[in-house]
Design an enzyme around this catalytic site. Sequence first.
Site, PDB file in Angstrom:
ATOM      1  N   ARG A  92      -7.414 -24.758  -5.039  1.00  0.00           N
ATOM      2  CA  ARG A  92      -8.771 -25.290  -5.021  1.00  0.00           C
ATOM      3  C   ARG A  92      -8.795 -26.724  -5.534  1.00  0.00           C
ATOM      4  O   ARG A  92      -9.564 -27.556  -5.048  1.00  0.00           O
ATOM      5  CB  ARG A  92      -9.689 -24.394  -5.857  1.00  0.00           C
ATOM      6  CG  ARG A  92      -9.984 -23.065  -5.176  1.00  0.00           C
ATOM      7  CD  ARG A  92     -10.759 -22.129  -6.079  1.00  0.00           C
ATOM      8  NE  ARG A  92      -9.907 -21.492  -7.061  1.00  0.00           N
ATOM      9  CZ  ARG A  92     -10.187 -21.386  -8.359  1.00  0.00           C
ATOM     10  NH1 ARG A  92     -11.312 -21.900  -8.830  1.00  0.00           N
ATOM     11  NH2 ARG A  92      -9.363 -20.776  -9.170  1.00  0.00           N
ATOM     12  N   HIS A 146      -9.459 -14.114 -13.554  1.00  0.00           N
ATOM     13  CA  HIS A 146      -9.139 -15.229 -12.664  1.00  0.00           C
ATOM     14  C   HIS A 146      -9.831 -14.961 -11.337  1.00  0.00           C
ATOM     15  O   HIS A 146      -9.749 -13.847 -10.804  1.00  0.00           O
ATOM     16  CB  HIS A 146      -7.634 -15.357 -12.464  1.00  0.00           C
ATOM     17  CG  HIS A 146      -7.220 -16.673 -11.867  1.00  0.00           C
ATOM     18  ND1 HIS A 146      -7.500 -17.025 -10.562  1.00  0.00           N
ATOM     19  CD2 HIS A 146      -6.556 -17.723 -12.396  1.00  0.00           C
ATOM     20  CE1 HIS A 146      -7.022 -18.225 -10.322  1.00  0.00           C
ATOM     21  NE2 HIS A 146      -6.451 -18.684 -11.417  1.00  0.00           N
TER      22      HIS A 146
END
Length: 485
Positions: free
Chosen positions: A283, A260
């Site tokens: 994000r 990740h």
Amino acid sequence: MASTIREGRSVIVVGSGLAGLAAASAALRSNAKAVVLLERAVKPGGNSIKASSGINGAPTRFQSQPPLDTTFFSDTVKSAGKRIPSSAPEQTRRKGLIKVLTDKSSSAIDFLADDIGVDLSVIAQLGGHSVARTHRGAGKTPPGADIVTRLLKKLQNDKRFQLRTGCEVTKLISTTESSGPGARPKVVGVKVRSGDEITSLAGPVVFATGGFAGDTDGLLAKFRPDLAGIPSTNEPRPGMHNLLTEIGARLVDMDSVQIHPTGFVDPLSQDSHLKFLAAEMLRGEGGILLYNGKRFVNELGTREQVSHAIMQLNPNLGPLKQWKVQILLDPGACTAAGSHVAFYEWKGLLSRKKVSELDETTRDTVKNYSLAVAKHIPDVFGRSAFGHWTLAGGQEDNEKEVCVGWVTPVTHFTMGGVVINEKGQVLASSLEADDEVVIPGLWAAGEITGGIHGDNRLGGSSLLECVVFGRIAGEQAASQLTDDG
């Protein structure tokens, strides 16, 4: 002290993450007389309870309609990459698993929303997705915790359900269905250790014990020694795959480990191996990534793409292999991700600064990016969705506050695991074999399985996989109790 197998008519579920809970729920709905859920940790929930970005589903009533979201399958196949070969039968089997995942995603959302009472009304677009399809709630509780706690509470209201924590399964008990060269084991129960006592339970078994991203010195070191020294979002706990391979289960994609791109580095505990995940939805709602004050990647690329871009930069070498990347959210993104931001601020992982307090390079990056978003100028890195970013690049932005934190790539999810079929049955044959060889009495769901995600798992699909294949496995195991009389 050992005992003989206890007589019973129970479905045995191993692992209390979302896959295990979904399996237990489905077994009870399929009229299993009893379900025993075994968890080796002191508390239930596994890694599922920490999931923070949401759960995928398409098409659902929560998405903006029309048009209907019809690209979930193709997005997942694309994300799986080269792990899906051009030839059958492996291609057929892998795509079959993906089709089950995506086709049943809408009903999985309905189940959680309507039957369990989970709020999934907020939709975000994560990396690798063509459209927004990752669902979460509007409240302050992260989606993983909300789903797990509500589902567990509903299960505990059923007198047929029993949760046992601090119980580690040490062996699958099997018998041989027939004699001769074609004889196959049938799983009939498990051996369980609780403290100094070892007991046995009888019944069909659903294995849902999760992956091995936190098994640094064990399975991770065996299959991905190159990832040594990288921190993880997972507890340092051994994988349990060996219990399945001991009775003939096949493994697939064990070298496929998802990094990740954004795990928070705690300023007060920089060298901690266990990291809090900086949810991908940060994000998705508009957050950007900076290195030395400059953007360097499409923040909504797949996890594999974003992680690769970060890992091409120079790391900070020390006890851990980490990269000093800044995540920055403007006021609009901070508000849209409000529940997450508040938690991260409370943990000291995000802090607020006025734009005027940022260094000159970062101020210029934020200004130029904001102007591009406001004026709909094509992004140089190919980003086409900007979430709720609201800064417009004007002088008035200088007095507005942004949220900033330090993030680094972390081992997060293992795409590999035991081979299963579309019914969740564990196989003693490989995906490329001409014929399936099923291990009777044994099902698996969640991160312990392989073959679904290939090279890269889309954000939001881990919780979905748990619900879809957990429910299938639980229903199938309960049907065996009925079939056996």
